[in-house]
Write a protein that holds these residues in place. Sequence first.
Motif, PDB file in Angstrom:
ATOM      1  N   LYS A   1       0.391  -1.146  -0.165  1.00  8.33           N
ATOM      2  CA  LYS A   1      -0.022  -0.284  -0.247  1.00  8.33           C
ATOM      3  C   LYS A   1       1.295   1.274   0.245  1.00  8.33           C
ATOM      4  CE  LYS A   1      -4.454  -2.022   2.556  1.00  8.33           C
ATOM      5  NZ  LYS A   1      -4.968  -2.236   3.645  1.00  8.33           N
ATOM      6  N   THR A   2       2.132   1.221  -0.099  1.00 12.38           N
ATOM      7  CA  THR A   2       3.222   2.042   0.233  1.00 12.38           C
ATOM      8  C   THR A   2       3.575   2.606  -0.888  1.00 12.38           C
ATOM      9  OG1 THR A   2       5.198   0.874   1.582  1.00 12.38           O
ATOM     10  CG2 THR A   2       3.327   1.826   2.482  1.00 12.38           C
ATOM     11  N   PHE A   3       3.768   1.466  -1.573  1.00  9.96           N
ATOM     12  CA  PHE A   3       3.849   1.956  -3.243  1.00  9.96           C
ATOM     13  C   PHE A   3       2.702   2.467  -4.092  1.00  9.96           C
ATOM     14  CE2 PHE A   3       6.932  -2.012  -2.183  1.00  9.96           C
ATOM     15  CZ  PHE A   3       7.505  -1.366  -1.789  1.00  9.96           C
ATOM     16  N   PRO A   4       2.979   3.636  -4.501  1.00 11.74           N
ATOM     17  CA  PRO A   4       2.386   4.302  -5.237  1.00 11.74           C
ATOM     18  C   PRO A   4       1.511   3.400  -6.955  1.00 11.74           C
ATOM     19  CG  PRO A   4       3.901   5.694  -4.935  1.00 11.74           C
ATOM     20  CD  PRO A   4       4.441   4.398  -4.247  1.00 11.74           C
ATOM     21  N   GLY A   5       0.272   3.360  -6.853  1.00  8.97           N
ATOM     22  CA  GLY A   5       0.095   2.715  -8.073  1.00  8.97           C
ATOM     23  C   GLY A   5       0.250   1.972  -8.137  1.00  8.97           C
ATOM     24  N   ALA A   6       0.985  -0.144  -7.289  1.00  4.84           N
ATOM     25  CA  ALA A   6       1.320  -0.660  -7.080  1.00  4.84           C
ATOM     26  C   ALA A   6       0.344  -1.646  -6.384  1.00  4.84           C
ATOM     27  CB  ALA A   6       2.366  -1.270  -5.840  1.00  4.84           C
ATOM     28  N   SER A   7      -0.740  -1.538  -5.782  1.00  3.61           N
ATOM     29  CA  SER A   7      -2.020  -1.934  -5.807  1.00  3.61           C
ATOM     30  C   SER A   7      -3.131  -1.489  -6.351  1.00  3.61           C
ATOM     31  CB  SER A   7      -2.812  -1.627  -4.293  1.00  3.61           C
ATOM     32  OG  SER A   7      -2.903  -0.296  -4.231  1.00  3.61           O
ATOM     33  N   ASP A   8      -2.940  -0.811  -7.960  1.00  8.33           N
ATOM     34  CA  ASP A   8      -3.921  -0.551  -8.514  1.00  8.33           C
ATOM     35  C   ASP A   8      -3.722  -1.512 -10.226  1.00  8.33           C
ATOM     36  OD1 ASP A   8      -4.580   3.205  -7.844  1.00  8.33           O
ATOM     37  OD2 ASP A   8      -5.493   1.235  -7.298  1.00  8.33           O
ATOM     38  N   ASP A   9      -2.494  -1.701  -9.924  1.00  7.71           N
ATOM     39  CA  ASP A   9      -1.844  -2.559 -11.471  1.00  7.71           C
ATOM     40  C   ASP A   9      -1.969  -3.981 -10.643  1.00  7.71           C
ATOM     41  OD1 ASP A   9      -1.436  -0.284 -12.922  1.00  7.71           O
ATOM     42  OD2 ASP A   9       0.904   0.123 -12.259  1.00  7.71           O
ATOM     43  N   ALA A  10      -1.649  -4.267  -9.563  1.00  8.13           N
ATOM     44  CA  ALA A  10      -1.141  -5.954  -9.063  1.00  8.13           C
ATOM     45  C   ALA A  10      -3.090  -6.147  -9.731  1.00  8.13           C
ATOM     46  CB  ALA A  10      -1.196  -6.126  -7.852  1.00  8.13           C
ATOM     47  N   ASP A  11      -2.612  -7.117  -9.931  1.00  7.60           N
ATOM     48  CA  ASP A  11      -4.152  -8.438 -10.516  1.00  7.60           C
ATOM     49  C   ASP A  11      -4.551  -9.541  -9.091  1.00  7.60           C
ATOM     50  OD1 ASP A  11      -2.254 -10.127 -10.907  1.00  7.60           O
ATOM     51  OD2 ASP A  11      -2.704 -10.103 -13.499  1.00  7.60           O
ATOM     52  N   ASP A  12      -3.456  -9.474  -8.699  1.00 13.74           N
ATOM     53  CA  ASP A  12      -3.958 -10.556  -7.457  1.00 13.74           C
ATOM     54  C   ASP A  12      -3.887 -10.220  -6.333  1.00 13.74           C
ATOM     55  OD1 ASP A  12      -1.014 -11.651  -7.067  1.00 13.74           O
ATOM     56  OD2 ASP A  12      -0.860  -9.660  -7.248  1.00 13.74           O
ATOM     57  N   GLN A  13      -4.563  -9.069  -5.846  1.00  9.39           N
ATOM     58  CA  GLN A  13      -4.470  -8.305  -4.133  1.00  9.39           C
ATOM     59  C   GLN A  13      -5.219  -8.942  -3.665  1.00  9.39           C
ATOM     60  OE1 GLN A  13      -1.737  -6.258  -3.460  1.00  9.39           O
ATOM     61  NE2 GLN A  13      -0.673  -6.999  -5.639  1.00  9.39           N
TER      62      GLN A  13
END
Length: 373
Positions: A196-208
Motif C-alpha cells: 500500500k505504500t508503493f504508489p500505483g502498486a495496488s492498482d496495477d496488481a491483478d491479484d491483490q
Amino acid sequence: MKALAAGIGVVFLSPILIAGTGMMLVSSADAVQSSGSFSGCLTDIDSDKVAEQVTKILDGASGKDVHVDGLDLPAEQVPNAATIVAAGLSLDVPTKGQIIALATAMQESRLRNLGYGDRDSLGLFQQRPSQGWGSAQQIRDPVYASEQFYKHLLKVDGWQQMTVTQAAQAVQKSGLPDAYAQWENLATALQAAIVKTFPGASDDADDQDEKPSTSTTGCAPRQDGSGFGRIPEGSVPKGYSIPKDADPRARRAIEWAMHQLGTLYQWGGSCTNAHGPDPMGRCDCSSLMQQAYAHAGITLTRTTYTQVGEGKAVSPAHLKPGDLIFSRGTAARPEHVGMYMGEGLVIEAPRTTKPVRITPIKDWEILAGRRVL
C-alpha cells in the motif's frame, strides 16, 4: 508496473540496507537471537496495527517506539521486507509469492541481511555461494537475493497451489521444512501493509485479493505427520484413525493396505498374498496400490509409470485420503508411489529389505498426486 517497482527497489537500496560488508551486519547478529531460536506463535496478528507501524518505519521513524509482534529490530527488518516486496513487484510475482518470500526470509534470517550462517549461507535468505546462488557479495545485496529467490520459486511446478511451507521448502530445501508456516500470518500482514505504500502498486496488481493458503498457517497443528513422532516400521501410529469424511472406497483401500503392514517388499511382487511363503506374492509399491484399490472395486494399472496417469491430478496441498502420491525420478516418470491416509500419513511399500509401512508425508518429496476415485 515494472518501471514503478524497479524505482521502488532503488529507493530501498540505500547504504543502510546494502551495508552487508560492514558494521550493520555485526550489530544485527549480536543484537538478535539466531534464526533457529524463535518459538512464538504468531496466530493473532492485527493487520491494521502492523500497517500503522510499517508506515511509521518507512516514513523514517527510528524504531524506538515502533512495535510489531515477531520483529525485534523493525527499523532494520521492515525496510528489508519492503525490498523483498519491491523485488516481487518488479518481477510481476503474485501476492502469494511475495508472502512466501517474506515468510522464508523471516525463518532464515529474521529479515536481517546476515553476513554469516550455516556453512557458507549468507544474507536474507541464507543462500549459499557453493550451491550456485551467486557470489558472497551478490547474495548480501538484498535486491539480488530477493530476485534469486523469486526466480527459483517461479520454476517450481505448481507452487501457487502449494502451502507457504511447501513452496518455501521446494526452493530452500531446509533441514527444518515445517518452520516456515509459523510466519505466514505476519508475512501476509507485512505484504499487505508494504504494498500500500508503493504508489500505483495496488492498482496495477491483478491479484491483490488473492488469499494465502490457510491449511498450515501460524502455529496451528500441521497435517505433515510429524505429530505422531517416530513410527516403528510396520506399525500403525498411536492415535491414527482413517478420517471419518474419507470416501468409503478410499477407506476400504486404506484398510486393506494396512493389513499388509510389516510384510517385506518384493520388486515385481503381485501383492496377492503378502503374508504367504512365496516372495512373489508380496508387494512392491505399485502392486500395493493396485491390489488395495482392487479390493475397493477400483481397477488400476500395474506400474508406477502408468499409475501416474490414472484418475486426475491433485495438488499436494489438497490431498484427500486415498490419493496416490509419487516421488523419486521425475513427475512424468516417477519411480515410487504411496497412498495418502489423511492426518499427514502415507502407506507405502518402500524398497527391498523394507516392510510395508506408514511414514509422515513430510518425509516425501512429492512429484505428483493423483485422485483415482
